[in-house]
Design a protein around this motif. Structure first.
Motif, PDB file in Angstrom:
ATOM      1  N   PHE A 122      -4.157 -52.622  35.207  1.00  0.00           N
ATOM      2  CA  PHE A 122      -4.763 -52.990  36.916  1.00  0.00           C
ATOM      3  C   PHE A 122      -3.834 -52.961  37.723  1.00  0.00           C
ATOM      4  O   PHE A 122      -3.907 -52.978  38.946  1.00  0.00           O
ATOM      5  CB  PHE A 122      -5.874 -53.819  36.588  1.00  0.00           C
ATOM      6  CG  PHE A 122      -7.296 -52.666  36.662  1.00  0.00           C
ATOM      7  CD1 PHE A 122      -7.510 -51.997  35.746  1.00  0.00           C
ATOM      8  CD2 PHE A 122      -7.507 -52.622  38.224  1.00  0.00           C
ATOM      9  CE1 PHE A 122      -8.497 -50.844  35.236  1.00  0.00           C
ATOM     10  CE2 PHE A 122      -9.014 -51.455  38.101  1.00  0.00           C
ATOM     11  CZ  PHE A 122      -9.319 -50.987  36.594  1.00  0.00           C
ATOM     12  N   THR A 123      -2.554 -53.490  37.053  1.00  0.00           N
ATOM     13  CA  THR A 123      -1.250 -53.629  37.755  1.00  0.00           C
ATOM     14  C   THR A 123      -1.478 -53.351  38.752  1.00  0.00           C
ATOM     15  O   THR A 123      -1.624 -53.482  40.041  1.00  0.00           O
ATOM     16  CB  THR A 123      -0.214 -53.889  37.205  1.00  0.00           C
ATOM     17  OG1 THR A 123      -0.257 -54.475  36.155  1.00  0.00           O
ATOM     18  CG2 THR A 123       1.018 -54.353  37.802  1.00  0.00           C
ATOM     19  N   PHE A 124      -1.015 -52.124  39.476  1.00  0.00           N
ATOM     20  CA  PHE A 124      -0.611 -51.440  40.638  1.00  0.00           C
ATOM     21  C   PHE A 124      -1.918 -50.445  41.011  1.00  0.00           C
ATOM     22  O   PHE A 124      -2.336 -49.516  41.842  1.00  0.00           O
ATOM     23  CB  PHE A 124       0.274 -50.098  40.152  1.00  0.00           C
ATOM     24  CG  PHE A 124       1.435 -50.734  40.417  1.00  0.00           C
ATOM     25  CD1 PHE A 124       2.162 -51.391  40.568  1.00  0.00           C
ATOM     26  CD2 PHE A 124       1.911 -51.087  39.114  1.00  0.00           C
ATOM     27  CE1 PHE A 124       3.411 -52.302  40.730  1.00  0.00           C
ATOM     28  CE2 PHE A 124       3.303 -51.810  38.100  1.00  0.00           C
ATOM     29  CZ  PHE A 124       4.270 -52.118  39.184  1.00  0.00           C
ATOM     30  N   SER A 125      -3.170 -50.524  40.450  1.00  0.00           N
ATOM     31  CA  SER A 125      -4.044 -50.190  41.188  1.00  0.00           C
ATOM     32  C   SER A 125      -4.835 -49.736  42.325  1.00  0.00           C
ATOM     33  O   SER A 125      -5.374 -49.609  43.106  1.00  0.00           O
ATOM     34  CB  SER A 125      -5.842 -50.863  40.328  1.00  0.00           C
ATOM     35  OG  SER A 125      -5.393 -52.161  40.998  1.00  0.00           O
ATOM     36  N   GLY A 126      -4.068 -51.459  43.368  1.00  0.00           N
ATOM     37  CA  GLY A 126      -4.655 -51.370  44.352  1.00  0.00           C
ATOM     38  C   GLY A 126      -3.285 -50.610  45.054  1.00  0.00           C
ATOM     39  O   GLY A 126      -3.996 -49.574  46.611  1.00  0.00           O
ATOM     40  N   TRP A 127      -2.181 -50.140  44.928  1.00  0.00           N
ATOM     41  CA  TRP A 127      -1.469 -49.019  44.960  1.00  0.00           C
ATOM     42  C   TRP A 127      -2.360 -47.840  45.140  1.00  0.00           C
ATOM     43  O   TRP A 127      -2.366 -47.113  46.648  1.00  0.00           O
ATOM     44  CB  TRP A 127      -0.429 -48.588  44.610  1.00  0.00           C
ATOM     45  CG  TRP A 127       0.991 -49.153  44.822  1.00  0.00           C
ATOM     46  CD1 TRP A 127       0.299 -50.799  45.710  1.00  0.00           C
ATOM     47  CD2 TRP A 127       2.173 -49.421  44.503  1.00  0.00           C
ATOM     48  NE1 TRP A 127       1.687 -51.209  45.650  1.00  0.00           N
ATOM     49  CE2 TRP A 127       2.323 -50.237  44.992  1.00  0.00           C
ATOM     50  CE3 TRP A 127       3.213 -48.394  43.612  1.00  0.00           C
ATOM     51  CZ2 TRP A 127       4.402 -50.873  44.321  1.00  0.00           C
ATOM     52  CZ3 TRP A 127       3.774 -48.797  43.071  1.00  0.00           C
ATOM     53  CH2 TRP A 127       5.159 -49.949  43.777  1.00  0.00           C
ATOM     54  N   VAL A 128      -2.586 -47.088  44.377  1.00  0.00           N
ATOM     55  CA  VAL A 128      -4.488 -46.198  43.917  1.00  0.00           C
ATOM     56  C   VAL A 128      -4.900 -46.130  45.452  1.00  0.00           C
ATOM     57  O   VAL A 128      -4.848 -45.579  45.854  1.00  0.00           O
ATOM     58  CB  VAL A 128      -4.721 -45.954  41.898  1.00  0.00           C
ATOM     59  CG1 VAL A 128      -5.657 -44.997  42.757  1.00  0.00           C
ATOM     60  CG2 VAL A 128      -3.355 -45.858  41.414  1.00  0.00           C
ATOM     61  N   ALA A 129      -5.870 -47.239  44.995  1.00  0.00           N
ATOM     62  CA  ALA A 129      -6.650 -47.302  46.574  1.00  0.00           C
ATOM     63  C   ALA A 129      -6.163 -47.536  47.424  1.00  0.00           C
ATOM     64  O   ALA A 129      -7.064 -46.604  48.509  1.00  0.00           O
ATOM     65  CB  ALA A 129      -8.039 -48.704  46.015  1.00  0.00           C
ATOM     66  N   THR A 130      -5.005 -47.899  48.210  1.00  0.00           N
ATOM     67  CA  THR A 130      -4.648 -48.182  49.481  1.00  0.00           C
ATOM     68  C   THR A 130      -4.251 -46.436  49.705  1.00  0.00           C
ATOM     69  O   THR A 130      -4.216 -46.029  51.081  1.00  0.00           O
ATOM     70  CB  THR A 130      -3.795 -48.911  49.612  1.00  0.00           C
ATOM     71  OG1 THR A 130      -4.149 -50.439  48.833  1.00  0.00           O
ATOM     72  CG2 THR A 130      -2.866 -49.301  50.452  1.00  0.00           C
ATOM     73  N   LEU A 131      -4.035 -45.967  48.799  1.00  0.00           N
ATOM     74  CA  LEU A 131      -2.845 -44.725  49.011  1.00  0.00           C
ATOM     75  C   LEU A 131      -4.094 -43.334  49.558  1.00  0.00           C
ATOM     76  O   LEU A 131      -4.359 -42.838  50.276  1.00  0.00           O
ATOM     77  CB  LEU A 131      -1.794 -44.316  48.171  1.00  0.00           C
ATOM     78  CG  LEU A 131      -0.400 -44.716  48.377  1.00  0.00           C
ATOM     79  CD1 LEU A 131       0.178 -43.610  46.681  1.00  0.00           C
ATOM     80  CD2 LEU A 131      -0.282 -44.445  49.311  1.00  0.00           C
ATOM     81  N   ALA A 132      -4.952 -43.657  48.690  1.00  0.00           N
ATOM     82  CA  ALA A 132      -6.162 -42.813  48.813  1.00  0.00           C
ATOM     83  C   ALA A 132      -6.890 -43.411  49.581  1.00  0.00           C
ATOM     84  O   ALA A 132      -7.389 -42.005  50.758  1.00  0.00           O
ATOM     85  CB  ALA A 132      -7.390 -43.053  47.250  1.00  0.00           C
ATOM     86  N   GLY A 133      -6.864 -43.915  50.431  1.00  0.00           N
ATOM     87  CA  GLY A 133      -7.875 -44.615  51.781  1.00  0.00           C
ATOM     88  C   GLY A 133      -7.017 -44.061  53.224  1.00  0.00           C
ATOM     89  O   GLY A 133      -7.549 -43.587  53.661  1.00  0.00           O
TER      90      GLY A 133
END
Lengths: 449, 330
Positions: A361-372
């Motif tokens: 989950f290291t870069f999970s924030g990136w996925v959510a931020t980009l999707a948002g």
């Protein structure tokens, strides 16, 4: 597919640049404050482990900050190169907000970053601590101005029109436009979660390689706890932000819900493949009256469909899917951080499977931020500034060939940089520090070399 | 009294760009000198600019920011016309900025690669800035002669940045590296002298507007002070460099200060050539100016914040006073 026209290439190029840029502020805004926390812990306890932790994470911060700076410079130029119509029409509003970002934030963070990174042995401890705080303040002020401008583009307010140009009637209303408080809070929390999962993830990588690294255990706990506190707040904030969007940009919500026609008692579409041609959803799985219930807190309330906003409607499928990715990842982040908090309670040793999950989950924030970000920006189309300026009317006269060539250059550059960034970050996490950390203000043999 | 806001903002933009050219100029110059140094020297050189480069580049953002705020129409015209060199510069700056961080964290051939990208990015950004300058002062005309002129100015700006970089290193280093820097500075001085001469001669030839301004008789005499002062400074810097290479250790800051003065004079000459145009022969600063309400709003911020920026920039240079050392941050 036909060849892409200049507007399409300009959009892809700008989207790529912003999408790449946002990855780094998403980390640094919150990581700056986490560093303040580490630095305060060291000042309070004098424990060299906190100092080592601080120094390890300043490297991550410096790297992310440098990437944010250089990609941010690209954006400041691309307003002119790709969207001259934007500057002509709303330059009187956008320009000052961007100028205030540079004046109040950019110089502050860039200058004190130098002191923070290289000055530990050259200034008293309190000055170094202050420099760390000022860097964090700078990144936050930066977010304030950028989000003010971005929010204004979504929900413009406070302006008047003079000779076809927009000028500010009331700067307070321009800055504190209707969606600004929601958008700023949503972004700051997103940064908090992105940084928390990065800290937890890289610490987990470290512990998988060196289980006895007590400093990494500390940072893992820090990251997991921050995530567990912020995730539910973010879900609550996201809901409020959604209601605000329903009020001011109902077309975006219609796309998010894939609701083609206006309905009373609109269903909540859990999954579907929105079909632009037939204006219906294929393979839909729905909860009857769910959307009305969530959005209006009334099972039979009316929700406007895409049709109601024609011809100014955003593309449905990308908004619909991006929203589900964002929410899905957000829910997983809540779940993972809850499990993590439970398993680490009372300073317990983390089991390896948990470390693997956090590493994953290291870069999970990136996925959510980009999707948002995709939800909000594609959802605003066809407007660049809602109701004021269409994206197609802002594009410049740069030829498709030039745009195409530069797009290729950017893609190559970004690919190299992104790969290098991830490799270096995981490498930093995996390698242990053999040098004893050196405290502020103290001169050692190494410092005199 | 009414304020001439476009004039004030032209002055501010000029100062921001001059600050950028001098400040990022020296760190770009140090980047371009990397291939001439060995591995240990690389680390000292990067350490000498490490605490400053982020803030140095911010002046570029401020310069573009003021262009965007004060002259939004010109922002689109200029950057649209300079599209490709702008992209080249940005890609150069990106590689270089990333290389700062990556090279110290990499090992073996990775480090070599990032060193090379650091050099290449510095060179690409400098050369592209020279092209942008040439295209800008010649009114974006195209044709073979203009192309050659652009290439020459591109090279000339690189040479001038090398001079700034080398004279910066004279201040920040000692021993063998400082000896090398003195030799580099001599070459940089020759380059810069040629560059200023070529640009001064060619610009009036390619632009009628500029020619008229410089060869309008009574003014010409006063204007000749600029090249005269430049010549005096070049001579003084040359003499100081010779004195320093003979082992004198005082006045290490004079070559750098002299180079900065040369840049300022050349800049003043350019500003005189262009004024009152923001896009030469096409758009004056008053025609391109943004609405007064926006300019006033930003001016308040500038008046309050810029003194603070200058204060803490001075603080940062004070903190890192003295000779640079490798390995302070690895």
């Amino acid at each position: 597919m036909d060849t892409l026209d200049a507007t399409a290439i300009a959009r892809i190029q700008f989207g790529l640049n912003i999408g790449f840029h946002i990855l780094f502020p998403a980390i640094t805004i919150a990581l700056g404050w986490i560093l303040v926390g580490f630095r305060v812990q060291y000042a309070r306890t004098g424990n060299p482990e906190w100092l080592a932790t601080y120094q390890r994470w300043t490297k991550v911060f410096a790297l992310s900050f440098a990437m944010g700076v250089v990609t941010g410079i690209v954006m400041s130029f691309q307003f002119g190169t790709n969207w001259p119509g934007y500057m002509n029409k709303v330059g009187n509003i956008a320009g000052p907000l961007l100028a205030y970002e540079v004046l109040t934030a950019f110089f502050l963070e860039a200058t004190f970053l130098g002191v923070m990174l290289f000055g530990m042995r050259r200034v008293p401890g309190w000055v170094h601590l202050l420099a760390t705080v000022l860097v964090a303040v700078g990144t936050t002020i930066s977010a304030f101005w950028i989000l003010a401008l971005n929010s204004w583009m979504h929900t413009p307010a406070g302006h008047v029109i003079a000779d076809g140009e927009l000028i500010a009637g009331n700067w307070w209303e321009v800055i504190f436009n209707p969606s600004f408080p929601y958008r700023l809070t949503h972004m700051l929390l997103a940064s908090g979660l992105t940084a928390a999962f990065l800290v937890a993830g890289l610490s987990a990588w470290r512990l998988l390689k060196a289980a006895d690294d007590t400093a990494a255990k500390k940072t893992l706990r820090t990251g997991v706890l921050i995530a567990f506190v912020l995730a539910p707040v973010q879900i609550f904030m996201g809901d409020l932000h959604g209601l605000n969007t329903l009020e001011h940009q109902p077309a975006k919500i219609a796309a998010v819900e894939a609701l083609w026609q206006t309905e009373h008692g609109a269903p909540l579409v859990l999954f579907a493949i929105p079909n632009e041609a037939t204006r219906t959803n294929d393979f839909a799985i729905e909860i009857p009256k769910g959307a009305s219930l969530i959005l209006r807190h009334d099972r039979d309330a009316e929700i406007k469909g895409i049709e109601a906003f024609a011809p100014n409607t955003p593309p449905v499928a990308p908004v619909f899917f991006a929203f589900r990715v964002m929410v899905g990842v957000g829910m997983l982040m809540l779940l993972v951080s809850a499990v993590g908090t439970w398993r680490l309670r009372g300073n317990r040793t983390p089991p390896r499977w948990l470390l693997w999950i956090f590493a994953g989950f290291t870069f999970s924030g990136w996925v959510a931020t980009l999707a948002g970000w995709l939800v909000t920006e594609i959802g605003r189309q066809p407007w660049l500034v809602t109701g004021v300026l269409r994206t197609a009317d802002a594009v410049g006269a740069v030829s498709e060939a030039k745009l195409g060539a530069s797009l290729t250059g950017y893609i190559i550059t970004y690919s190299i940089m992104l790969i290098a960034y991830v490799v270096v970050l995981t490498h930093l996490a995996g390698s242990g520090s053999t040098k004893a950390p050196v405290g502020p203000g103290s001169i050692t043999a190494e410092g005199l070399l | 009294m009414t304020l001439d806001l476009p004039l004030i903002f032209t002055g501010l933009m000029g100062l921001a760009i001059l600050a950028y050219v001098v400040l990022d100029g020296y760190d770009l110059g140090v980047g371009m000198l990397m291939p001439a140094a060995d591995e240990n020297e690389h680390n000292v050189m990067v350490a000498s600019i490490g605490p400053f480069w982020d803030a140095n580049e911010t002046w570029l953002v401020l310069g573009v920011g003021i262009l965007l705020v004060a002259f939004p129409v010109a922002h689109g015209v200029i950057l649209g016309a300079l599209y490709l060199p702008t992209v080249a510069m940005l890609i150069g700056l990106m590689f270089r900025g990333a290389a700062f961080e990556f090279r110290i964290k990499a090992e073996g051939w990775h480090r070599e690669l990032w060193n090379w990208l650091f050099w290449f990015g510095s060179f690409l950004a400098s050369f592209a800035q020279g092209i942008m300058l040439a295209r800008y002062i010649t009114g974006f005309h195209s044709g073979f002669g203009y192309f050659i002129f652009s290439i020459i100015v591109g090279g000339a700006l690189c040479g001038s940045y090398v001079l700034l970089g080398a004279t910066w290193l004279i201040i920040k280093t000692d021993g063998l590296l400082q000896k090398k820097a003195l030799a580099w500075a001599k070459w940089g001085l020759i380059w810069t002298t040629l560059a200023i001469a070529v640009v001064s001669v060619v610009t009036p030839l390619v632009s009628e507007t500029v020619r008229h301004k410089w060869f309008d008789f009574p003014h010409t005499l006063a204007l000749m002070l600029l090249p005269a002062a430049s010549t005096a400074i070049i001579a003084y810097v040359g003499i100081t460099l010779r004195r320093l290479s003979r082992g004198s250790s005082t006045q290490e800051w004079i070559p750098f200060a002299g180079s900065v003065a040369m840049f300022a004079l050349a800049f003043a000459g350019l500003a005189y050539s262009l004024f009152p145009y923001i896009v030469i022969d096409r758009l004056t600063i008053w025609e391109a100016a943004a609405h007064p309400s926006s300019l006033k709003f930003v001016l308040v911020g500038v008046l309050v914040v810029v003194p603070l920026i200058i204060l803490y920039t001075a603080f940062s240079y004070r903190v890192f006073w003295g000779k640079a050392r490798a390995g302070l941050y690895e």
